[in-house]
Scaffold this motif. Structure first.
Motif, PDB file in Angstrom:
ATOM      1  N   UNK A  75      -3.781   4.764   6.715  1.00 21.12           N
ATOM      2  CA  UNK A  75      -3.140   3.740   5.883  1.00 21.12           C
ATOM      3  C   UNK A  75      -2.809   2.481   6.684  1.00 21.12           C
ATOM      4  N   UNK A  76      -2.669   1.371   5.934  1.00 26.39           N
ATOM      5  CA  UNK A  76      -2.219   0.073   6.472  1.00 26.39           C
ATOM      6  C   UNK A  76      -3.144  -0.383   7.604  1.00 26.39           C
ATOM      7  N   UNK A  77      -2.579  -0.894   8.705  1.00 27.11           N
ATOM      8  CA  UNK A  77      -3.466  -1.461   9.729  1.00 27.11           C
ATOM      9  C   UNK A  77      -4.322  -0.404  10.413  1.00 27.11           C
ATOM     10  N   UNK A  91       5.309   3.672   2.190  1.00 25.19           N
ATOM     11  CA  UNK A  91       4.927   2.348   1.685  1.00 25.19           C
ATOM     12  C   UNK A  91       4.714   1.433   2.875  1.00 25.19           C
ATOM     13  N   UNK A 112       0.863  -1.174   0.000  1.00 29.68           N
ATOM     14  CA  UNK A 112       0.000   0.000   0.000  1.00 29.68           C
ATOM     15  C   UNK A 112       0.907   1.235   0.000  1.00 29.68           C
ATOM     16  N   UNK A 119      11.215  -3.083  -6.206  1.00 28.13           N
ATOM     17  CA  UNK A 119      11.713  -1.730  -6.436  1.00 28.13           C
ATOM     18  C   UNK A 119      13.174  -1.774  -6.840  1.00 28.13           C
ATOM     19  N   UNK A 173       4.666   2.965  11.086  1.00 26.17           N
ATOM     20  CA  UNK A 173       5.994   3.163  10.496  1.00 26.17           C
ATOM     21  C   UNK A 173       6.075   2.496   9.123  1.00 26.17           C
ATOM     22  N   UNK A 174       6.781   3.136   8.213  1.00 26.66           N
ATOM     23  CA  UNK A 174       6.831   2.661   6.832  1.00 26.66           C
ATOM     24  C   UNK A 174       7.713   1.425   6.673  1.00 26.66           C
ATOM     25  N   UNK A 175       7.395   0.647   5.685  1.00 23.92           N
ATOM     26  CA  UNK A 175       8.128  -0.601   5.441  1.00 23.92           C
ATOM     27  C   UNK A 175       8.348  -0.821   3.947  1.00 23.92           C
ATOM     28  N   UNK A 176       8.781   0.208   3.256  1.00 22.21           N
ATOM     29  CA  UNK A 176       9.020   0.068   1.822  1.00 22.21           C
ATOM     30  C   UNK A 176      10.363  -0.559   1.512  1.00 22.21           C
ATOM     31  N   UNK A 177      10.731  -0.525   0.252  1.00 19.94           N
ATOM     32  CA  UNK A 177      12.048  -0.999  -0.177  1.00 19.94           C
ATOM     33  C   UNK A 177      12.094  -2.467  -0.507  1.00 19.94           C
ATOM     34  N   UNK A 202      -0.554   6.843   9.968  1.00 20.63           N
ATOM     35  CA  UNK A 202      -0.155   5.512   9.487  1.00 20.63           C
ATOM     36  C   UNK A 202       0.917   4.910  10.378  1.00 20.63           C
ATOM     37  N   UNK A 219      14.463   5.590   1.959  1.00 23.10           N
ATOM     38  CA  UNK A 219      13.257   5.069   1.314  1.00 23.10           C
ATOM     39  C   UNK A 219      12.537   4.079   2.245  1.00 23.10           C
ATOM     40  N   UNK A 230       0.526  -7.200   8.503  1.00 25.55           N
ATOM     41  CA  UNK A 230       1.345  -6.076   8.072  1.00 25.55           C
ATOM     42  C   UNK A 230       2.765  -6.309   8.561  1.00 25.55           C
TER      43      UNK A 230
END
Lengths: 147, 83, 147, 83
Positions: D8-10, C121, C50, C92, D79-83, D77, C115, C133
Motif C-alpha cells: 500500500x501507499x508509497x 488509511x 488509500x 471522516x 505508518x498509517x495516516x488516517x483521520x 505498508x 484510528x 504521501x
C-alpha cells in the motif's frame, strides 16, 4: 465566536452542518451535546433550567475568550437553553474548530468544564415524588484544576 | 448606597423573592450578608452555610470578602449546574 | 456500534442529528469531524486516501470494541471516506454517546488516536508541484501512550 | 505455502504493483522480506528501512518477527495516516 442563550430548542444537526462551513483553514471540528436523560423506569422526569440573564452571556463570553487565548481555534460556538426541558431534549452544545484535532478536543473539554461550574445555570429535576435542585458535583469542580 | 440584590435557584425559593433593592453601607459582601441575616430569620437560614453559596458582584464571580465600593448588583446562588 | 467505510460523501449534520436519537439513557454526545484543509494560498491541494479493504473495517471494529470495554458507552459511530477529496470536504467522523460527558470525551479521543495510527488509511496530497504521501507524525504515535 | 502479498501507499508505488501471489517456505515475515529482497533490486530498495514499514498478517497488525505458519495474506505498508 457565537454564543446563544435562549429558551427555545435548537437544531443540533443543522448547527453541526453549518459550523465552520466553507472555511479552508479548519481540519478538525469537535462538538459536544448535553441531553436530558430519562431516569428511574416508569418515571418521566422533567427538567427546568434557571439562569442569570446578562451574567450568563458575560460568563460564556469570558470562557470562550479564554479558550481562544489558550488554543489556536478557528471558531467556537456555545448554545445553551433555559426553561423547561423534557427527557431526550438537547440542553446545550459547544463546537470548536481548529487546524488540528488536539486543539479542538482540548478547547471543547475546557469549555464544558468551565461552563459546568462557572456559568450561572441551575438545573431542577421534577419527578412524581417532588422536585429537587441538582447538586453540583465535586468532580465537576475538581475538573477545573486540570487546566 | 443602593444595591440590587438577586437570588437564584434554591436560595431564591428559600428567601421567597428573586430580587430586591436595598440601601446599605456594607463595605464587603460578607457585611451585606450579615445585614440581611439580621433582618429576618429566612435570610439567616438561607445564608447559614456560605460554603454552599456563590456570589457575583456586577455579574462577575467573586469571593465573600470582596469589597462593594461602586457595586450596583450583587447576586447570590448555589454552585452552578449547567451543561 | 456503526462503522462505515466508503468513497462517497457523508452528511455530517444529518449523522449528528440521527446519532442517539430517541434514546433516553444518553446524557452526552461528542462528535469529531476531520476535514481536508486548504494550504499555501493560491494552491489548491487535492487529497487522495488509500485504504486496505477488509482490514480497515476489521481494525475499526477492534478499536470501537476496545473503547466500549474501557468506557460506559451507549453508542458509537465511525465513518471514514477513501478516494479523492477536495479541500473543505469532510474526511471522516466519530461520534460517542454516554450517560456522562467524561466517558463520551475520553472515548472519542481514544477512537481518534487509535484510528490515526492503527487503521490502514494513507493520505496522499497533490499540489501544482507534485504529490506526496503524508508522513505519519511522531506525536500521533506518542498519543497512544496515554491510554 | 501460497501467500497473497499486498502493498500500500508509497510501498505499492515503489514496488510497482498492488498485490502478488508467491510460493514460499518463509517461517517469519522477516524471512519473507529477505526472499523478496533477493528477487529484485526494487524490492531491496523498497524494504531497505523496515523501521519505516508496518506489516499485517491476515489483516492484523503484527511485527516483522511474526511466524507465517497458517497465514494466507501478508500486507506491507508505511505508518498509517488516517483521520
Amino acid at each position: 465566536m457565537d454564543i446563544r442563550v435562549h429558551a427555545h430548542p435548537f437544531d443540533y444537526g443543522a448547527e453541526c452542518a453549518a459550523f465552520g462551513a466553507g472555511r479552508q483553514d479548519i481540519g478538525a471540528i469537535v462538538t459536544f451535546c448535553g441531553i436530558v436523560r430519562g431516569q428511574d423506569q416508569g418515571q418521566l422526569p422533567q427538567m427546568e433550567i434557571e439562569h442569570y440573564p446578562g451574567m450568563t452571556e458575560r460568563a460564556l463570553q469570558k470562557i470562550a475568550a479564554e479558550a481562544q487565548t489558550r488554543w489556536a481555534l478557528s471558531d467556537c460556538l456555545i448554545i445553551h437553553r433555559y426553561g423547561p426541558l423534557a427527557p431526550g431534549e438537547k440542553i446545550m452544545m459547544v463546537a470548536t474548530a481548529a487546524a488540528h484535532r488536539a486543539d479542538a478536543f482540548a478547547a471543547a473539554e475546557f469549555l464544558m468544564d468551565y461552563l459546568k461550574s462557572r456559568a450561572p445555570f441551575w438545573k431542577k429535576e421534577s419527578r412524581a415524588d417532588g422536585s429537587d435542585w441538582v447538586a453540583a458535583k465535586a468532580s465537576d469542580e475538581a475538573a477545573l484544576t486540570r487546566w | 448606597m443602593t444595591l440590587e440584590i438577586l437570588y437564584f435557584a434554591w436560595l431564591r425559593e428559600r428567601i421567597g423573592l428573586p430580587r430586591e433593592t436595598v440601601q446599605t453601607n456594607a463595605a464587603t459582601v460578607a457585611d451585606l450578608v450579615a445585614e440581611l441575616c439580621a433582618r429576618e430569620e429566612r435570610y439567616a437560614l438561607a445564608f447559614s452555610d456560605l460554603s454552599a453559596l456563590r456570589v457575583a458582584v456586577d455579574q462577575d464571580l467573586t469571593e465573600f470578602d470582596a469589597p462593594l465600593a461602586g457595586a450596583r448588583e450583587v447576586a447570590f446562588f448555589p454552585p452552578m449546574t449547567g451543561g
